[in-house]
Design a protein around this motif. Structure first.
Motif, PDB file in Angstrom:
ATOM      1  N   ILE A  52       0.957  -0.817   0.128  1.00 59.14           N
ATOM      2  CA  ILE A  52       0.264   0.296  -0.059  1.00 59.14           C
ATOM      3  C   ILE A  52       0.860   1.152  -0.206  1.00 59.14           C
ATOM      4  O   ILE A  52       2.073   1.326   0.794  1.00 59.14           O
ATOM      5  N   TYR A  53       0.572   2.353  -0.712  1.00 59.82           N
ATOM      6  CA  TYR A  53       1.273   3.339  -1.266  1.00 59.82           C
ATOM      7  C   TYR A  53       0.211   4.783  -0.497  1.00 59.82           C
ATOM      8  O   TYR A  53      -0.654   4.671  -1.479  1.00 59.82           O
ATOM      9  N   ILE A  54       0.592   5.466   0.146  1.00 61.83           N
ATOM     10  CA  ILE A  54      -0.345   5.878   0.359  1.00 61.83           C
ATOM     11  C   ILE A  54       0.118   7.840  -0.214  1.00 61.83           C
ATOM     12  O   ILE A  54       1.824   7.984  -0.132  1.00 61.83           O
ATOM     13  N   SER A  55      -0.575   8.330  -0.890  1.00 61.41           N
ATOM     14  CA  SER A  55      -0.838   9.625  -1.429  1.00 61.41           C
ATOM     15  C   SER A  55       0.152  10.494   0.040  1.00 61.41           C
ATOM     16  O   SER A  55       0.050  10.648   1.002  1.00 61.41           O
ATOM     17  N   SER A  81      -4.616   6.619  -1.805  1.00 56.39           N
ATOM     18  CA  SER A  81      -3.390   5.060  -1.470  1.00 56.39           C
ATOM     19  C   SER A  81      -3.356   4.204  -3.133  1.00 56.39           C
ATOM     20  O   SER A  81      -4.846   3.942  -4.560  1.00 56.39           O
ATOM     21  N   THR A 124      -2.873   0.716  -3.363  1.00 54.64           N
ATOM     22  CA  THR A 124      -2.727  -0.502  -3.323  1.00 54.64           C
ATOM     23  C   THR A 124      -3.372  -1.951  -4.262  1.00 54.64           C
ATOM     24  O   THR A 124      -3.631  -1.613  -5.442  1.00 54.64           O
TER      25      THR A 124
END
Length: 137
Positions: free
Chosen positions: A60-63, A69, A71
């Motif tokens: 998961i990569y959060i802005s 995000s 995923t």
């Protein structure tokens, strides 16, 4: 013992058989066409219709602003799960909107946010309002 057949009756019978053969071939062709279209749709779904399995989550990569995000999900293929791809799903925390944003080949080495509206996946810049599918390259 032998029956004499009128040549005109024989011609009529052959014409009827030819019409029947044409009808059978036409029906067979139509069935084959629809089968090919169906298999193409099943084996090659559009990006938006790819279903991800929550168990196959890779990361998961959060802005940067924390409102969205990406995923990334591992997506095994239909045939023996050997056509491996990855699907990136964008989620907006404010609206709850989820959308498939990218479909990438067997390895996703790097996903990073460039800014709140753009991500970089393996060196490919993708605006979050757009999509990327490697099959269209």
């Amino acid at each position: 013992m032998y029956r004499i057949i009128n040549i005109n009756d024989f011609r009529k019978a052959m014409i009827k058989m030819t019409k029947l053969t044409k009808i059978v071939l036409l029906l067979f062709s139509i069935i084959m066409l629809f089968s090919i279209l169906f298999l193409n749709r099943v084996l090659n779904p559009t990006l938006s219709s790819i279903q991800v399995n929550e168990k196959n989550q890779e990361g998961i990569y959060i802005s940067p602003d924390g409102e969205k995000s990406i995923t990334v999900y591992f997506n095994g293929g239909l045939l023996f799960h050997n056509d491996v791809t990855y699907v990136g799903v964008l989620e907006d925390f404010n609206t709850g909107l989820r959308k498939n944003i990218f479909h990438e080949m067997p390895s996703v080495k790097e996903v990073r946010w460039i800014n709140n509206g753009t991500i970089d996946v393996n060196g490919i810049e993708i605006a979050i309002d757009d999509t990327y599918d490697f099959r269209n390259e």
